[in-house]
Design an enzyme around this catalytic site. Structure first.
Site, PDB file in Angstrom:
ATOM      1  N   GLY A  18       0.822  -1.203   0.000  1.00  0.00           N
ATOM      2  CA  GLY A  18       0.000   0.000   0.000  1.00  0.00           C
ATOM      3  C   GLY A  18       0.857   1.254   0.000  1.00  0.00           C
ATOM      4  O   GLY A  18       2.098   1.192   0.067  1.00  0.00           O
ATOM      5  N   ILE A  20       1.432   3.798   2.249  1.00  0.00           N
ATOM      6  CA  ILE A  20       2.307   4.016   3.407  1.00  0.00           C
ATOM      7  C   ILE A  20       3.133   2.776   3.705  1.00  0.00           C
ATOM      8  O   ILE A  20       4.337   2.857   3.987  1.00  0.00           O
ATOM      9  CB  ILE A  20       1.470   4.443   4.628  1.00  0.00           C
ATOM     10  CG1 ILE A  20       0.821   5.807   4.364  1.00  0.00           C
ATOM     11  CG2 ILE A  20       2.337   4.499   5.884  1.00  0.00           C
ATOM     12  CD1 ILE A  20      -0.110   6.291   5.466  1.00  0.00           C
ATOM     13  N   SER A 125      -2.392   4.845  13.463  1.00  0.00           N
ATOM     14  CA  SER A 125      -3.712   5.379  13.777  1.00  0.00           C
ATOM     15  C   SER A 125      -3.973   6.585  12.878  1.00  0.00           C
ATOM     16  O   SER A 125      -3.528   6.614  11.729  1.00  0.00           O
ATOM     17  CB  SER A 125      -3.791   5.742  15.262  1.00  0.00           C
ATOM     18  OG  SER A 125      -5.099   6.159  15.610  1.00  0.00           O
ATOM     19  N   SER A 126      -4.661   7.607  13.372  1.00  0.00           N
ATOM     20  CA  SER A 126      -4.994   8.750  12.529  1.00  0.00           C
ATOM     21  C   SER A 126      -5.357   9.945  13.394  1.00  0.00           C
ATOM     22  O   SER A 126      -5.918   9.798  14.490  1.00  0.00           O
ATOM     23  CB  SER A 126      -6.181   8.407  11.625  1.00  0.00           C
ATOM     24  OG  SER A 126      -6.665   9.549  10.954  1.00  0.00           O
ATOM     25  N   TYR A 155     -14.055   4.023   8.579  1.00  0.00           N
ATOM     26  CA  TYR A 155     -12.592   4.020   8.653  1.00  0.00           C
ATOM     27  C   TYR A 155     -12.129   4.659   9.954  1.00  0.00           C
ATOM     28  O   TYR A 155     -11.290   4.101  10.675  1.00  0.00           O
ATOM     29  CB  TYR A 155     -12.026   4.770   7.451  1.00  0.00           C
ATOM     30  CG  TYR A 155     -10.517   4.900   7.459  1.00  0.00           C
ATOM     31  CD1 TYR A 155      -9.711   3.873   6.996  1.00  0.00           C
ATOM     32  CD2 TYR A 155      -9.902   6.053   7.926  1.00  0.00           C
ATOM     33  CE1 TYR A 155      -8.323   3.985   6.997  1.00  0.00           C
ATOM     34  CE2 TYR A 155      -8.516   6.178   7.932  1.00  0.00           C
ATOM     35  CZ  TYR A 155      -7.745   5.144   7.468  1.00  0.00           C
ATOM     36  OH  TYR A 155      -6.374   5.258   7.489  1.00  0.00           O
ATOM     37  N   LYS A 159     -10.300   3.083  13.476  1.00  0.00           N
ATOM     38  CA  LYS A 159      -9.081   3.600  14.104  1.00  0.00           C
ATOM     39  C   LYS A 159      -9.300   3.807  15.604  1.00  0.00           C
ATOM     40  O   LYS A 159      -8.407   3.543  16.414  1.00  0.00           O
ATOM     41  CB  LYS A 159      -8.661   4.916  13.443  1.00  0.00           C
ATOM     42  CG  LYS A 159      -8.181   4.786  12.010  1.00  0.00           C
ATOM     43  CD  LYS A 159      -6.906   3.963  11.893  1.00  0.00           C
ATOM     44  CE  LYS A 159      -6.340   3.999  10.489  1.00  0.00           C
ATOM     45  NZ  LYS A 159      -5.137   3.133  10.338  1.00  0.00           N
ATOM     46  N   PRO A 182      -0.828  10.147  12.641  1.00  0.00           N
ATOM     47  CA  PRO A 182      -0.389  11.133  11.643  1.00  0.00           C
ATOM     48  C   PRO A 182      -1.519  12.039  11.200  1.00  0.00           C
ATOM     49  O   PRO A 182      -2.689  11.659  11.188  1.00  0.00           O
ATOM     50  CB  PRO A 182       0.095  10.257  10.491  1.00  0.00           C
ATOM     51  CG  PRO A 182      -0.720   9.012  10.602  1.00  0.00           C
ATOM     52  CD  PRO A 182      -0.953   8.800  12.076  1.00  0.00           C
ATOM     53  N   VAL A 185      -1.361  12.567   5.151  1.00  0.00           N
ATOM     54  CA  VAL A 185      -0.124  12.070   4.568  1.00  0.00           C
ATOM     55  C   VAL A 185      -0.188  12.220   3.040  1.00  0.00           C
ATOM     56  O   VAL A 185      -1.216  11.966   2.425  1.00  0.00           O
ATOM     57  CB  VAL A 185       0.105  10.590   4.933  1.00  0.00           C
ATOM     58  CG1 VAL A 185       1.462  10.116   4.440  1.00  0.00           C
ATOM     59  CG2 VAL A 185      -0.025  10.385   6.438  1.00  0.00           C
TER      60      VAL A 185
END
Length: 322
Positions: A18, A20, A125-126, A155, A159, A182, A185
């Protein structure tokens, strides 16, 4: 610095083909780690030479258990990047299936690491776990559970679940789980899957096609962006250092979506064509993260957005623009 921390280690990367995950795979291999890259069937972009690739259905408990039984005796670290993602429309239409799949993937991966002795787990995570109503710079100590937005997309909710499960496994099983949060990105490699295009590759696709960039709202909503190379280096340095188990990954600057579009038009060297649709909600006015912990540990300064966009546009023109 990465070579000192990661050379000789064996690292499993989920989602290794993927956007990342591929960058984690490449950077770890370059640092001297032995990398076992897991990917689902049908994914393109093979990994660099020297990386062991394994096709695996992370939704299958049996397949995951068998794989971790095989790698558990050798691997000391797991970097979990895999998950089902997509653009806003895809997320809206597939709310339930995305939530279900990503929850089960995370559970299977954490259970495999626990049962087969992988001592260090890194979960991507996010920043989206934080409430959109959070004011000012958001720190890691801001309790996202107090303002949990259960109406969000599947989504983001997955997380949140991943973080809750990580906390529980830390407490119950004594697992060493790192949570990296993050901000947005971007960078080379993003945009290969049209379904999951983020804001920057979505804008690039329209500019390259000679179409206007469309922005919902007034375009003044501000966002922070981190180049994928800087994300990977920051996470690997934070994990190697070990001072913090949970940390934001972000730069100290932000940009409005209107300014972002203008920067991309300038890099393409074409006239601006921007359409604002004020009839549609543009999302949170701002979501900016405090990155004080990250800057305390890492040995570099993340690149300015303009430099990162130049690098990204160069890659896009040479790879996808045709």
């Amino acid at each position: 610095m990465l070579a000192e921390q990661w050379s000789g280690r064996t690292v499993v990367v989920t989602g290794g083909r993927g956007f990342i995950g591929a960058h984690f795979t490449a950077e770890l291999a370059a640092a001297g780690a032995k990398v076992i890259s897991l990917h689902r069937a049908g994914q393109a972009a093979p990994a660099p030479d020297g990386v062991q690739e394994i096709e695996l259905d992370l939704l299958s408990t049996l397949e995951v258990d068998a794989l971790f039984r095989y790698v558990g005796a050798h691997a000391d670290t797991l970097v979990h990047c895999a998950g089902i993602d997509g653009n806003a429309d895809f997320k809206k239409r597939n709310f339930g299936s995305i939530l279900d799949s990503n929850v089960r993937i995370t559970s299977n991966v954490l259970n495999g690491a626990r049962d087969h002795g992988i001592g260090t787990v890194v979960l991507l995570s996010s920043a989206e776990i934080y409430s959109a109503s959070s004011a000012g710079l958001v720190t890691e100590e801001d309790d996202y559970r107090k303002l949990m937005e259960l109406s969000g997309d599947g989504y983001t909710l997955a997380k949140v679940f991943a973080e809750l499960l990580a906390d529980a496994y830390r407490q119950q099983f004594g697992m060493r789980v790192f949570l990296a949060r993050p901000t947005n990105v971007y960078g080379p490699g993003d945009g290969l899957n049209p379904r999951s295009r983020r804001v920057i590759p979505a804008m690039l696709a329209r500019i390259a096609a000679g179409e206007p960039v469309q922005i919902w709202g007034d375009g003044q909503q501000r966002r922070s962006f981190i180049h994928v190379h800087d994300l990977v280096h920051a996470v690997l340095e934070m994990v190697g250092d070990g001072s913090y188990d949970t940390f934001n990954v972000a730069t100290r600057s932000s940009v409005s979506l209107l300014e972002l579009a203008r920067l991309l038009f300038a890099e393409f060297e074409v006239a601006e064509r921007i359409e604002l649709d004020t009839t549609k909600a543009g999302g949170a006015k701002a979501r900016e993260l405090s990155a004080d912990k990250m800057y305390e540990v890492i040995g570099f300064t993340p690149r300015p957005l303009a430099d990162g966009l130049r690098d990204t546009v160069h890659w896009y023109k040479s790879t996808l623009a045709h």
